[in-house]
Design an enzyme around this catalytic site. Structure first.
Site, short mmCIF file in Angstrom:
data_model
loop_
_atom_site.label_atom_id
_atom_site.label_comp_id
_atom_site.label_asym_id
_atom_site.label_seq_id
_atom_site.Cartn_x
_atom_site.Cartn_y
_atom_site.Cartn_z
N ASP A 1 0.86 -1.19 0.00
CA ASP A 1 0.00 0.00 0.00
C ASP A 1 0.89 1.24 0.00
O ASP A 1 2.06 1.18 0.36
CB ASP A 1 -0.90 0.02 1.25
CG ASP A 1 -2.16 0.84 1.05
OD1 ASP A 1 -3.24 0.24 0.90
OD2 ASP A 1 -2.07 2.08 1.05
N VAL B 1 1.68 1.85 -6.87
CA VAL B 1 1.58 0.87 -7.97
C VAL B 1 1.83 1.49 -9.34
O VAL B 1 2.06 0.77 -10.32
CB VAL B 1 0.21 0.14 -7.97
CG1 VAL B 1 0.05 -0.74 -6.74
CG2 VAL B 1 -0.96 1.12 -8.12
N SER C 1 -14.60 -2.66 -11.59
CA SER C 1 -15.78 -2.12 -10.92
C SER C 1 -16.93 -2.23 -11.90
O SER C 1 -16.74 -2.15 -13.12
CB SER C 1 -15.58 -0.65 -10.56
OG SER C 1 -16.82 -0.07 -10.21
N TYR D 1 -12.81 7.20 -13.81
CA TYR D 1 -12.85 5.92 -13.08
C TYR D 1 -13.54 4.83 -13.91
O TYR D 1 -13.05 3.70 -14.00
CB TYR D 1 -13.58 6.16 -11.76
CG TYR D 1 -13.67 4.98 -10.82
CD1 TYR D 1 -12.60 4.64 -9.99
CD2 TYR D 1 -14.84 4.23 -10.72
CE1 TYR D 1 -12.70 3.57 -9.10
CE2 TYR D 1 -14.95 3.17 -9.84
CZ TYR D 1 -13.87 2.84 -9.03
OH TYR D 1 -13.98 1.78 -8.15
N LYS E 1 -11.73 1.46 -15.19
CA LYS E 1 -12.21 0.13 -14.76
C LYS E 1 -12.63 -0.72 -15.96
O LYS E 1 -12.50 -1.95 -15.93
CB LYS E 1 -13.36 0.29 -13.76
CG LYS E 1 -12.91 0.84 -12.40
CD LYS E 1 -11.82 0.00 -11.75
CE LYS E 1 -11.71 0.19 -10.26
NZ LYS E 1 -10.58 -0.57 -9.68
P1 NAP Z 1 -10.20 2.27 -0.16
O1 NAP Z 1 -10.85 1.90 1.12
O2 NAP Z 1 -10.02 3.71 -0.50
O3 NAP Z 1 -8.78 1.52 -0.22
C1 NAP Z 1 -7.93 1.66 -1.31
C2 NAP Z 1 -6.51 1.46 -0.86
O4 NAP Z 1 -5.64 1.58 -2.01
C3 NAP Z 1 -6.05 2.53 0.15
O5 NAP Z 1 -5.33 1.94 1.21
C4 NAP Z 1 -5.19 3.42 -0.70
O6 NAP Z 1 -4.20 4.12 0.03
C5 NAP Z 1 -4.55 2.42 -1.63
N1 NAP Z 1 -3.95 3.06 -2.78
C6 NAP Z 1 -4.41 4.14 -3.48
N2 NAP Z 1 -3.56 4.48 -4.45
C7 NAP Z 1 -2.51 3.61 -4.37
C8 NAP Z 1 -1.32 3.48 -5.10
N3 NAP Z 1 -1.00 4.31 -6.10
N4 NAP Z 1 -0.47 2.48 -4.76
C9 NAP Z 1 -0.76 1.65 -3.73
N5 NAP Z 1 -1.87 1.73 -2.99
C10 NAP Z 1 -2.75 2.72 -3.31
O7 NAP Z 1 -10.99 1.66 -1.39
P2 NAP Z 1 -11.86 0.30 -1.54
O8 NAP Z 1 -13.27 0.69 -1.58
O9 NAP Z 1 -11.38 -0.72 -0.59
O10 NAP Z 1 -11.46 -0.10 -3.03
C11 NAP Z 1 -10.57 -1.16 -3.35
C12 NAP Z 1 -10.68 -1.44 -4.84
O11 NAP Z 1 -12.01 -1.83 -5.15
C13 NAP Z 1 -10.37 -0.24 -5.72
O12 NAP Z 1 -9.70 -0.65 -6.89
C14 NAP Z 1 -11.74 0.28 -6.05
O13 NAP Z 1 -11.74 1.03 -7.24
C15 NAP Z 1 -12.50 -1.02 -6.20
N6 NAP Z 1 -13.96 -0.90 -6.07
C16 NAP Z 1 -14.51 -0.43 -4.92
C17 NAP Z 1 -15.90 -0.35 -4.84
C18 NAP Z 1 -16.60 0.13 -3.59
O14 NAP Z 1 -17.85 0.24 -3.64
N7 NAP Z 1 -15.91 0.40 -2.50
C19 NAP Z 1 -16.69 -0.71 -5.93
C20 NAP Z 1 -16.09 -1.15 -7.09
C21 NAP Z 1 -14.70 -1.26 -7.14
P3 NAP Z 1 -4.53 5.63 0.51
O15 NAP Z 1 -5.70 5.52 1.44
O16 NAP Z 1 -3.26 6.05 1.16
O17 NAP Z 1 -4.87 6.39 -0.74
#
Ligand code: NAP
Length: 246
Positions: free
Chosen positions: A36, A63, A141, A154, A158
């Site tokens: 992360d 990443v 997503s 986004y 995706k």
């Molecule tokens: P989240 O709670 O915001 O967690 C995302 C994590 O990724 C955070 O720890 C963030 O760190 C880290 N991150 C961001 N940019 C990064 C980078 N350049 N290199 C390494 N780590 C990085 O989000 P989440 O909801 O768990 O989402 C996880 C995945 O699921 C994402 O790809 C998101 O697009 C996808 N997704 C989520 C949903 C939803 O409803 N939540 C729906 C569809 C898809 P920081 O906090 O320091 O930025």
């Protein structure tokens, strides 16, 4: 599903969906690199995983940065001796309506999701091709399928991840490497807690299962795609949305 002896990297695993994926992989026996941007958060998750009796390390990585991604894969192989599973989960949102979206908002989202997924898949695939075995799971997503208002960046990224998943799946199939994607619907994490409450309630009301998803819902699909239970699947996209989109 038994992942004993398997070595996994999960990106964006300091919190949210990635954290849950890292835990569930470990609960099924895998040793996990928790990668992360947030080193402290990654270390804390790794410590919790070690308390389950598994090996785990927190690694700081952006990443979208090739040297950091190369180091993440190299360090994992050096410390744990192998790499079997890569989960590309790191993600961000930079929402704005199309007419107001800045180039920076567009570029940032494309860099993390598309370039990040490309760099991590490439670094892992070099190793997995050689050993003729591996599982790569990319977190897309449902926005990449249906498009979300305020998320041209986004939704495009995706959808791009789906294309990259399928192209990589075709290239790597003959080397025993499976590449699949998961498309989550609306999941309760910091990412969706940032959505205005009124919009959240509208989105939740559209879910036939009548509840917002939780990170564990996504982690279960990822563990399946990381295990030998999905050995004849590659290039597929699993929608995990509580029935919101069919
Ligand atoms: P989240 O709670 O915001 O967690 C995302 C994590 O990724 C955070 O720890 C963030 O760190 C880290 N991150 C961001 N940019 C990064 C980078 N350049 N290199 C390494 N780590 C990085 O989000 P989440 O909801 O768990 O989402 C996880 C995945 O699921 C994402 O790809 C998101 O697009 C996808 N997704 C989520 C949903 C939803 O409803 N939540 C729906 C569809 C898809 P920081 O906090 O320091 O930025």
């Amino acid at each position: 599903m038994d992942l004993t002896g398997k070595i996994a990297i999960v990106t964006g695993a300091a919190k949210g969906i990635g954290r849950e994926i890292a835990f569930l992989l470990a609960k099924h026996g895998a040793d996990v690199t928790v990668a992360d941007l947030d080193q402290e958060g990654a270390d804390a998750v790794a410590e919790e995983i070690r308390s389950l009796g598994r090996r785990s390390r927190g690694v700081q990585v952006n990443v979208a940065n090739r040297p950091e991604v190369t180091a993440m894969v190299r360090d994992t192989i050096e410390h744990f001796g192998d790499l079997d599973i890569l989960v590309n989960n790191a993600g961000i949102t930079r929402d704005a309506m199309l007419h107001k979206m800045t180039e920076e908002q567009f570029d940032e989202v494309i860099a993390v999701h598309m370039k990040g997924t490309f760099l991590c898949m490439q670094a892992a695939a070099i190793h997995m091709r050689e050993k003729r075995k591996g599982k790569i799971v990319n977190i897309s997503s449902i926005a990449g399928k249906v498009g979300n208002i305020g998320q041209v960046n986004y939704s495009g990224a995706k959808a791009g991840i789906v294309g990259m998943t399928k192209a990589a799946a075709k290239e790597l199939a003959k080397y025993g490497v499976c590449v699949n994607a998961v498309q989550p619907g609306f999941i309760d994490t910091d990412m969706t807690r940032a959505v205005p409450e009124k919009v959240r309630q509208i989105k939740i009301a559209e879910i036939p299962m009548e509840r917002i998803g939780v990170p564990l819902d996504i982690a279960k699909a990822v563990v399946f795609l990381s295990s030998d239970y999905s050995d004849y699947m590659t290039g597929t996209v699993l929608e995990v949305t509580g029935g919101r989109y069919m």
